[in-house]
Write a protein that holds these residues in place. Structure first.
Motif, PDB file in Angstrom:
ATOM      1  N   GLY A 143       0.766  -1.237   0.000  1.00  0.00           N
ATOM      2  CA  GLY A 143       0.000   0.000   0.000  1.00  0.00           C
ATOM      3  C   GLY A 143       0.795   1.285   0.000  1.00  0.00           C
ATOM      4  N   LEU A 144       0.068   2.378   0.216  1.00  0.00           N
ATOM      5  CA  LEU A 144       0.627   3.722   0.134  1.00  0.00           C
ATOM      6  C   LEU A 144       1.516   4.019   1.326  1.00  0.00           C
ATOM      7  CD1 LEU A 144       0.443   6.389  -1.561  1.00  0.00           C
ATOM      8  CD2 LEU A 144      -1.303   7.127   0.099  1.00  0.00           C
ATOM      9  N   GLN A 145       2.671   4.615   1.056  1.00  0.00           N
ATOM     10  CA  GLN A 145       3.608   5.048   2.105  1.00  0.00           C
ATOM     11  C   GLN A 145       4.449   6.183   1.523  1.00  0.00           C
ATOM     12  OE1 GLN A 145       6.350   1.463   2.713  1.00  0.00           O
ATOM     13  NE2 GLN A 145       4.575   0.552   1.692  1.00  0.00           N
ATOM     14  N   GLY A 146       4.238   7.377   2.059  1.00  0.00           N
ATOM     15  CA  GLY A 146       4.894   8.548   1.504  1.00  0.00           C
ATOM     16  C   GLY A 146       4.412   8.785   0.084  1.00  0.00           C
ATOM     17  N   GLN A 147       5.376   8.960  -0.832  1.00  0.00           N
ATOM     18  CA  GLN A 147       5.032   9.109  -2.250  1.00  0.00           C
ATOM     19  C   GLN A 147       5.307   7.822  -3.017  1.00  0.00           C
ATOM     20  OE1 GLN A 147       6.786  13.300  -3.190  1.00  0.00           O
ATOM     21  NE2 GLN A 147       5.268  12.926  -4.809  1.00  0.00           N
ATOM     22  N   SER A 148       5.049   6.715  -2.352  1.00  0.00           N
ATOM     23  CA  SER A 148       5.244   5.422  -3.002  1.00  0.00           C
ATOM     24  C   SER A 148       4.101   4.484  -2.639  1.00  0.00           C
ATOM     25  CB  SER A 148       6.586   4.802  -2.582  1.00  0.00           C
ATOM     26  OG  SER A 148       6.578   4.492  -1.188  1.00  0.00           O
ATOM     27  N   TYR A 149       3.960   3.432  -3.451  1.00  0.00           N
ATOM     28  CA  TYR A 149       2.907   2.437  -3.217  1.00  0.00           C
ATOM     29  C   TYR A 149       3.521   1.067  -3.480  1.00  0.00           C
ATOM     30  CZ  TYR A 149      -1.708   0.201  -3.303  1.00  0.00           C
ATOM     31  OH  TYR A 149      -2.805  -0.582  -3.009  1.00  0.00           O
ATOM     32  N   ALA A 150       3.402   0.173  -2.482  1.00  0.00           N
ATOM     33  CA  ALA A 150       4.033  -1.145  -2.551  1.00  0.00           C
ATOM     34  C   ALA A 150       3.043  -2.216  -2.990  1.00  0.00           C
ATOM     35  CB  ALA A 150       4.629  -1.512  -1.193  1.00  0.00           C
ATOM     36  N   ILE A 151       3.463  -3.028  -3.979  1.00  0.00           N
ATOM     37  CA  ILE A 151       2.689  -4.197  -4.427  1.00  0.00           C
ATOM     38  C   ILE A 151       3.568  -5.425  -4.217  1.00  0.00           C
ATOM     39  CG2 ILE A 151       1.599  -5.356  -6.385  1.00  0.00           C
ATOM     40  CD1 ILE A 151       1.007  -2.659  -7.603  1.00  0.00           C
ATOM     41  N   PRO A 152       3.202  -6.333  -3.311  1.00  0.00           N
ATOM     42  CA  PRO A 152       4.023  -7.525  -3.046  1.00  0.00           C
ATOM     43  C   PRO A 152       4.115  -8.437  -4.270  1.00  0.00           C
ATOM     44  CG  PRO A 152       2.422  -7.165  -1.295  1.00  0.00           C
ATOM     45  CD  PRO A 152       2.034  -6.269  -2.428  1.00  0.00           C
ATOM     46  N   THR A 153       5.343  -8.896  -4.563  1.00  0.00           N
ATOM     47  CA  THR A 153       5.551  -9.772  -5.727  1.00  0.00           C
ATOM     48  C   THR A 153       6.409 -10.994  -5.399  1.00  0.00           C
ATOM     49  OG1 THR A 153       7.526  -8.525  -6.396  1.00  0.00           O
ATOM     50  CG2 THR A 153       5.407  -7.809  -7.317  1.00  0.00           C
ATOM     51  N   MET A 154       6.825 -11.151  -4.136  1.00  0.00           N
ATOM     52  CA  MET A 154       7.798 -12.183  -3.788  1.00  0.00           C
ATOM     53  C   MET A 154       7.182 -13.408  -3.123  1.00  0.00           C
ATOM     54  SD  MET A 154      10.824 -10.928  -4.662  1.00  0.00           S
ATOM     55  CE  MET A 154      12.028 -11.776  -3.637  1.00  0.00           C
ATOM     56  N   GLN A 155       5.868 -13.464  -2.985  1.00  0.00           N
ATOM     57  CA  GLN A 155       5.252 -14.486  -2.156  1.00  0.00           C
ATOM     58  C   GLN A 155       4.799 -15.731  -2.907  1.00  0.00           C
ATOM     59  OE1 GLN A 155       4.121 -11.443  -2.726  1.00  0.00           O
ATOM     60  NE2 GLN A 155       2.113 -11.616  -3.673  1.00  0.00           N
ATOM     61  N   GLY A 156       4.932 -15.764  -4.226  1.00  0.00           N
ATOM     62  CA  GLY A 156       4.485 -16.930  -4.986  1.00  0.00           C
ATOM     63  C   GLY A 156       4.303 -16.589  -6.452  1.00  0.00           C
ATOM     64  N   GLY A 157       3.399 -17.324  -7.129  1.00  0.00           N
ATOM     65  CA  GLY A 157       3.141 -17.095  -8.543  1.00  0.00           C
ATOM     66  C   GLY A 157       2.303 -15.859  -8.782  1.00  0.00           C
ATOM     67  N   THR A 158       2.010 -15.611 -10.065  1.00  0.00           N
ATOM     68  CA  THR A 158       1.273 -14.401 -10.416  1.00  0.00           C
ATOM     69  C   THR A 158      -0.127 -14.379  -9.817  1.00  0.00           C
ATOM     70  OG1 THR A 158       0.567 -15.431 -12.506  1.00  0.00           O
ATOM     71  CG2 THR A 158       2.536 -14.041 -12.563  1.00  0.00           C
ATOM     72  N   GLU A 159      -0.687 -15.573  -9.552  1.00  0.00           N
ATOM     73  CA  GLU A 159      -2.029 -15.591  -8.959  1.00  0.00           C
ATOM     74  C   GLU A 159      -2.038 -15.009  -7.552  1.00  0.00           C
ATOM     75  OE1 GLU A 159       0.010 -19.321  -7.696  1.00  0.00           O
ATOM     76  OE2 GLU A 159      -0.195 -18.239  -9.606  1.00  0.00           O
ATOM     77  N   THR A 160      -0.875 -15.027  -6.885  1.00  0.00           N
ATOM     78  CA  THR A 160      -0.790 -14.419  -5.552  1.00  0.00           C
ATOM     79  C   THR A 160      -0.561 -12.909  -5.634  1.00  0.00           C
ATOM     80  OG1 THR A 160       1.625 -14.659  -5.271  1.00  0.00           O
ATOM     81  CG2 THR A 160       0.256 -16.566  -4.735  1.00  0.00           C
ATOM     82  N   ILE A 161      -0.148 -12.423  -6.796  1.00  0.00           N
ATOM     83  CA  ILE A 161       0.102 -10.990  -6.986  1.00  0.00           C
ATOM     84  C   ILE A 161      -1.171 -10.274  -7.411  1.00  0.00           C
ATOM     85  CG2 ILE A 161       1.480  -9.290  -8.272  1.00  0.00           C
ATOM     86  CD1 ILE A 161       3.603 -11.469  -8.651  1.00  0.00           C
ATOM     87  N   ARG A 162      -2.012 -10.967  -8.150  1.00  0.00           N
ATOM     88  CA  ARG A 162      -3.204 -10.352  -8.730  1.00  0.00           C
ATOM     89  C   ARG A 162      -4.062  -9.593  -7.714  1.00  0.00           C
ATOM     90  NH1 ARG A 162      -5.770 -10.987 -13.439  1.00  0.00           N
ATOM     91  NH2 ARG A 162      -4.501 -12.814 -13.969  1.00  0.00           N
ATOM     92  N   PRO A 163      -4.379 -10.162  -6.536  1.00  0.00           N
ATOM     93  CA  PRO A 163      -5.239  -9.424  -5.602  1.00  0.00           C
ATOM     94  C   PRO A 163      -4.657  -8.071  -5.190  1.00  0.00           C
ATOM     95  CG  PRO A 163      -5.075 -11.721  -4.949  1.00  0.00           C
ATOM     96  CD  PRO A 163      -4.053 -11.509  -6.019  1.00  0.00           C
ATOM     97  N   TYR A 164      -3.336  -8.022  -5.051  1.00  0.00           N
ATOM     98  CA  TYR A 164      -2.701  -6.763  -4.652  1.00  0.00           C
ATOM     99  C   TYR A 164      -2.728  -5.747  -5.806  1.00  0.00           C
ATOM    100  CZ  TYR A 164      -1.065  -9.463  -0.656  1.00  0.00           C
ATOM    101  OH  TYR A 164      -1.016 -10.243   0.479  1.00  0.00           O
ATOM    102  N   VAL A 165      -2.602  -6.238  -7.053  1.00  0.00           N
ATOM    103  CA  VAL A 165      -2.717  -5.352  -8.209  1.00  0.00           C
ATOM    104  C   VAL A 165      -4.143  -4.818  -8.308  1.00  0.00           C
ATOM    105  CG1 VAL A 165      -2.599  -5.204 -10.731  1.00  0.00           C
ATOM    106  CG2 VAL A 165      -0.843  -6.474  -9.480  1.00  0.00           C
ATOM    107  N   ASP A 166      -5.112  -5.695  -8.096  1.00  0.00           N
ATOM    108  CA  ASP A 166      -6.519  -5.263  -8.141  1.00  0.00           C
ATOM    109  C   ASP A 166      -6.795  -4.194  -7.086  1.00  0.00           C
ATOM    110  OD1 ASP A 166      -6.976  -7.038 -10.192  1.00  0.00           O
ATOM    111  OD2 ASP A 166      -7.911  -8.581  -8.932  1.00  0.00           O
ATOM    112  N   ASP A 167      -6.234  -4.393  -5.882  1.00  0.00           N
ATOM    113  CA  ASP A 167      -6.416  -3.394  -4.818  1.00  0.00           C
ATOM    114  C   ASP A 167      -5.777  -2.064  -5.212  1.00  0.00           C
ATOM    115  OD1 ASP A 167      -7.749  -5.239  -3.270  1.00  0.00           O
ATOM    116  OD2 ASP A 167      -6.041  -5.712  -1.982  1.00  0.00           O
ATOM    117  N   PHE A 168      -4.601  -2.152  -5.845  1.00  0.00           N
ATOM    118  CA  PHE A 168      -3.922  -0.926  -6.277  1.00  0.00           C
ATOM    119  C   PHE A 168      -4.761  -0.176  -7.308  1.00  0.00           C
ATOM    120  CE2 PHE A 168      -1.507   0.608  -9.994  1.00  0.00           C
ATOM    121  CZ  PHE A 168      -1.106   1.828  -9.471  1.00  0.00           C
TER     122      PHE A 168
END
Length: 359
Positions: A279-304
């Motif tokens: 999520g948002l922190q300062g002038q940046s926004y974090a999307i986790p990508t290290m926890q598994g395959g792309t299916e684990t990244i998708r929910p965070y991209v959707d939230d973004f």
């Protein structure tokens, strides 16, 4: 929507069952390729009775009369696409009454009745025209050296199988097949349709197959929108400062250990907080990508994407998340951002746009 990845056997079954989507996408789509190339050679649109619908409908009736069995009886090493385009070409040449050497046989009707004749005569000039046209489409929409353009050329022009293309491009066969059918549906076939819509958007009243043009118009408009987005909403390759309303979007890990790559730059310069992985922190926004395959990244991209929609006053510069330490490439990550195409305050990297243009 037409489901992707249909085999030749599934296409034939759909034609026999009068499936309107399969008929429109595959039968009429393949006919348009042949018509467009032949029209450039012979000026078909200027000749009486040689309009696309008249010829394609005649071809349809000739094949349907025999329950499409000619398609199943073609030579095993000939693709359905090649057979259908060549068959349409023979019909056109019959109607044009071209020189005897191009006619090859007495009539189209005799060819479709005689199942051991498989439309396998090669015309190098015709093949060259088809090749040139399809290569131009691939280069125009995807870029000359992109994987998408190479897939078009290798499968549609050269006739390679999905497994062979996958081995050469370092992709999985299923990914190649899916990409190929998506490109056929979204770009290749609509391209040929668009060339004939200008001749006159007139559909014969007695046409037995439904021809709904609204998906085509949506596809063309989507392509135009994509081109505008691509030109105006591309994340700079190097970011060392931000305007007051800009947000640096980077790939992180759930633990919030921003130690390398874009994550380190976010921590040093744009307000990312150690221990905060989302999520948002300062002038940046974090999307986790290290926890598994792309299916684990998708929910965070959707939230973004949802967050960006809620904050139109901000401009979000998405970096090549997941394409560094996480080990993914643009071909895998970019499709996660499909819903961001029309979110005007989201910018994407150049290679993400290139991938999205092929879907």
């Amino acid at each position: 929507m037409m489901k992707n990845g249909l085999s030749d056997e599934e296409i034939i079954a759909g034609l026999q069952d009068k499936d309107s989507e399969i008929t429109r996408t595959y039968f009429y789509g393949y006919c348009r390729i042949g018509y467009y190339v032949l029209s450039r050679r012979y000026g078909l649109s200027d000749k009486f009775g040689m309009d696309f619908y008249s010829l394609a409908h005649e071809y349809y009736l000739a094949l349907d009369k025999n329950d499409w069995r000619q398609l199943s009886d073609r030579k095993p090493d000939m693709s359905l696409r090649t057979w259908m385009i060549n068959g349409f070409r023979f019909l056109v040449l019959d109607r044009l009454k071209e020189v005897e050497k191009e006619k090859r046989f007495d009539s189209f009707e005799e060819r479709v009745e005689n199942t051991h004749l498989k439309f396998d005569i090669i015309d190098s000039d015709f093949n060259a025209d088809v090749r040139k046209t399809l290569e131009e489409v691939g280069d125009r929409y995807y870029g000359r050296d992109s994987k998408a353009s190479l897939i078009v050329k290798m499968m549609l022009v050269e006739g390679f199988k999905g497994k062979e293309v996958a081995a050469q491009l370092g992709m999985t066969p299923s990914a190649v097949t899916q990409r190929y059918h998506q490109m056929m549906e979204r770009v290749i076939i609509p391209y040929f349709k668009a060339n004939f819509e200008t001749i006159g958007d007139i559909i014969p009243d007695n046409c037995e197959v439904s021809m709904d043009y609204s998906p085509l118009r949506e596809t063309i408009q989507s392509a135009k929108t994509m081109e505008t987005n691509y030109q105006n909403r591309t994340t700079p390759s190097h970011i060392d400062h931000l305007a007051d309303n800009e947000i640096f979007v980077f790939g992180s890990n759930l633990a919030g250990m921003h130690g390398g790559g874009a994550a380190r730059a976010a921590r040093l310069y744009f307000g990312a907080v150690m221990g905060q992985g989302v999520g948002l922190q300062g002038q940046s926004y974090a999307i986790p990508t290290m926890q598994g395959g792309t299916e684990t990244i998708r929910p965070y991209v959707d939230d973004f994407i949802a967050f960006a929609r809620q904050h139109p006053e901000k401009k979000f510069l998405v970096t090549r998340i997941g394409c560094g330490i996480a080990g993914f490439d643009a071909e895998e990550i970019a499709p996660l951002f499909r819903q961001a195409e029309n979110v005007k305050n989201i910018c994407l990297p150049d290679d993400f746009w290139n991938v999205l243009k092929s879907f």
